[in-house]
Design an enzyme around this catalytic site. Sequence first.
Site, PDB file in Angstrom:
ATOM      1  N   GLU A  25     -22.502   5.986   7.078  1.00  0.00           N
ATOM      2  CA  GLU A  25     -22.052   4.902   6.134  1.00  0.00           C
ATOM      3  C   GLU A  25     -23.148   3.654   6.072  1.00  0.00           C
ATOM      4  OE1 GLU A  25     -18.417   3.754   8.113  1.00  0.00           O
ATOM      5  OE2 GLU A  25     -17.474   5.443   7.697  1.00  0.00           O
ATOM      6  N   GLU A  85     -14.125  14.270   6.499  1.00  0.00           N
ATOM      7  CA  GLU A  85     -12.996  13.457   7.033  1.00  0.00           C
ATOM      8  C   GLU A  85     -11.897  13.480   6.088  1.00  0.00           C
ATOM      9  OE1 GLU A  85     -14.610   9.641   8.487  1.00  0.00           O
ATOM     10  OE2 GLU A  85     -16.485  10.543   8.897  1.00  0.00           O
TER      11      GLU A  85
END
Length: 352
Positions: A155, A262
Amino acid sequence: MINQRFSILVLLLILLTFSLGFLKEEAKGMEIPSLKEVYKDYFTIGAAVSHLNIYHYENLLKKHFNSLTPENQMKWEVIHPKPYVYDFGPADEIVDFAMKNGMKVRGHTLVWHNQTPGWVYAGTKDEILARLKEHIKEVVGHYKGKVYAWDVVNEALSDNPNEFLRRAPWYDICGEEVIEKAFIWAHEVDPDAKLFYNDYNLEDPIKREKAYKLVKKLKDKGVPIHGIGIQGHWTLAWPTPKMLEDSIKRFAELGVEVQVTEFDISIYYDRNENNNFKVPPEDRLERQAQLYKEAFEILRKYKGIVTGVTFWGVADDYTWLYFWPVRGREDYPLLFDKNHNPKKAFWEIVKF
């Protein structure tokens, strides 16, 4: 003649009733297929777990999954809470469970702006980078030969269309250099591990292009990077399966692997929706199942490029969505319900 026809008709009805009853009973006892077996010729099927719940989910994990990701146990604040102090215990429990059951392990994560203690950012840029190098040496070295893939950087990209990297100490202080060095150092410690850049909302065209640009720059510099992780936290409204396909196709141009790292699909249409369903509405479960079906059709289509799909959880009795973005709100984002039974979404992705 009429009596004979009537007798035959009655006999046929009896046989039909018996057959339908037999089929119904057979369906009741029908074996639930193993996800990992269904997809053994396509990609690994993974789940994010904790050392606290692996045995709670033991039966599901052994039957359906061949890859595990520690949900939090390899993040800096857990595994390296103080300078020169490492706690491998919780992550080791997950890795040992995986090894005993013939499962792969994805390491998550080495560089992230969350769950990193403040002391990590103390001092000069060189001191911070030296601290990271030592962390990677210890953590990747500890799991060398056991962790087959790492989310090296997680991220890093900004959600602001006008910014490239997010505003966070790693990038404010070290810039893109920290990303390059993290991949280089991880590769030096374990040359056999596959190294991924991982991020959310990579189905979004703007963020997709940022990820493409980042990975291309790394590859052009000869930095060892092997894949891109599309997290895949979906709602019932966004993104669309077509957006997922567009991202896979774009990243494939870089010659890297793509994994969904995820995956979960909330039963809410908006991340901040005010509803709180104590029982999931049937129409929303139907919508969820359709999205999973279409997503997996696309993932199978790109066999060889897509090398793994990991769900962010195992069953609906525990999901991170209970805590974020609306704390305390019930959600049902996975393939198995709270009683560990397969949901409609499960059946939709095994029927092909």
